[in-house]
Design an enzyme around this catalytic site. Sequence first.
Site, short mmCIF file in Angstrom:
data_model
loop_
_atom_site.label_atom_id
_atom_site.label_comp_id
_atom_site.label_asym_id
_atom_site.label_seq_id
_atom_site.Cartn_x
_atom_site.Cartn_y
_atom_site.Cartn_z
N TYR A 1 20.60 -29.03 12.42
CA TYR A 1 19.84 -27.78 12.38
C TYR A 1 18.50 -28.26 13.17
O TYR A 1 18.12 -26.83 13.97
CB TYR A 1 18.84 -27.43 10.55
CG TYR A 1 18.23 -26.64 10.86
CD1 TYR A 1 17.88 -24.72 10.55
CD2 TYR A 1 16.62 -27.17 10.15
CE1 TYR A 1 16.51 -24.60 10.82
CE2 TYR A 1 15.32 -26.55 10.37
CZ TYR A 1 15.61 -25.00 10.91
OH TYR A 1 14.08 -23.83 10.41
N LYS B 1 16.56 -25.78 16.63
CA LYS B 1 15.77 -25.11 17.02
C LYS B 1 15.09 -25.78 18.27
O LYS B 1 14.64 -25.10 19.37
CB LYS B 1 14.49 -25.64 15.42
CG LYS B 1 14.93 -24.68 14.65
CD LYS B 1 15.24 -23.06 15.31
CE LYS B 1 15.26 -23.16 13.58
NZ LYS B 1 15.77 -20.74 14.11
N SER C 1 10.62 -24.16 14.54
CA SER C 1 10.14 -24.68 13.54
C SER C 1 8.88 -26.33 14.12
O SER C 1 9.14 -26.52 15.05
CB SER C 1 11.38 -25.10 12.65
OG SER C 1 11.01 -26.15 11.73
#
Length: 340
Positions: A152, A156, A126
């Site tokens: 979150y 990544k 991301s």
Amino acid sequence: MNKYVLVTGGAGYIGSHTVVALLQQGYTPVIADDFRNANKIVLAGLRSILGHDPLLYPIDICDKQALTALFDKYTFEGVIHFAAYKAVGESVDKPLEYYQNNLVGLINVLSLLQSHQVKNFVFSSSCTVYGEPKGEKEVSETTPKQLPESPYGYTKWMGEQIIADFHRSAPEIKLMNLRYFNPVGAHPSALIGEFPIGKPNNLLPFVTQTAIGKYPHLTIFGNDYPTRDGSCIRDYIHVQDLAEAHVAALDFLSKQQEGLLEAVNIGTGTGTSVLEIVAAFERVTGLTLPHVIGPRRQGDVIEIYANATKGEQLLGWKARLGIEDALRDAWAWEQHLAAL
Ligand code: UDP
């Protein structure tokens, strides 16, 4: 001979579109998805688009035994790894679940690549790894990464780190991190699309759900940012283009003789503000979208968009669709859901 590709999270939003794109390009996707964050409506949509049921195994990829059985059963050409939790706000409330699911799942997949001599791997990363860009708002793959704002984001960021370390220990495997910008839109058939569970956090589902009448209005999180109209700017990428990027990545990896690790931005190269999204949605649909200006959302990046040249040079891929296509297709999908 079938070119099997394992697609973890293949019943999800990006996964399901990628399954269609893979089949269209001659691959045979094998979905591993336990539907905890996917919907059977998407499966019915996949069936209609494909004309048959996809190969689907409802397993939890954190279950190493179940995942091993799948690697034993098929000789995979590659793995595209989507399966992960993805809600920023939820990750703040449930950090352990996010780390457990997103990191253990990734580690299981990587270790099975190695034990089963699977050579090609694509990871859903991301643009969150760039954080708030300092200075230049257009980020390229060489723009320094920054520490994320949420658990979150860390999954990544740490996912990329795990892959980098894995690469050093298994240099024969070909690895690619695709750094998605903001995926939006739906398949043009309107048979598959994004299926947010509960109140959507992301802008686009909130726009379409407001337009269909589920919410009285959209709240724009701040109009006093230092941008051209005061609202935040993102690079919205049509999910169809994003799906095709995965196939291009897999094609590229398959052709390489040596192991490698690359990161590629998957965006359009153009930034669009929240207010511009509202105006474009009204233009495309002919509707009026009720909206109010609210306070800023904590932790929001002000402005970011992709430098998308590496994707074109390395993979021969670039976005074909624009924001109006995405809004039109997202709206068709929302109407499809309402009619079910
Ligand atoms: N946004 C908004 N109202 C909403 C949801 C999102 O104004 O109800 C804005 C948000 O502040 C951001 C942009 O829309 O500037 C995209 O938000 P999203 O959560 O979809 O993506 P992300 O911020 O993770 O890039």
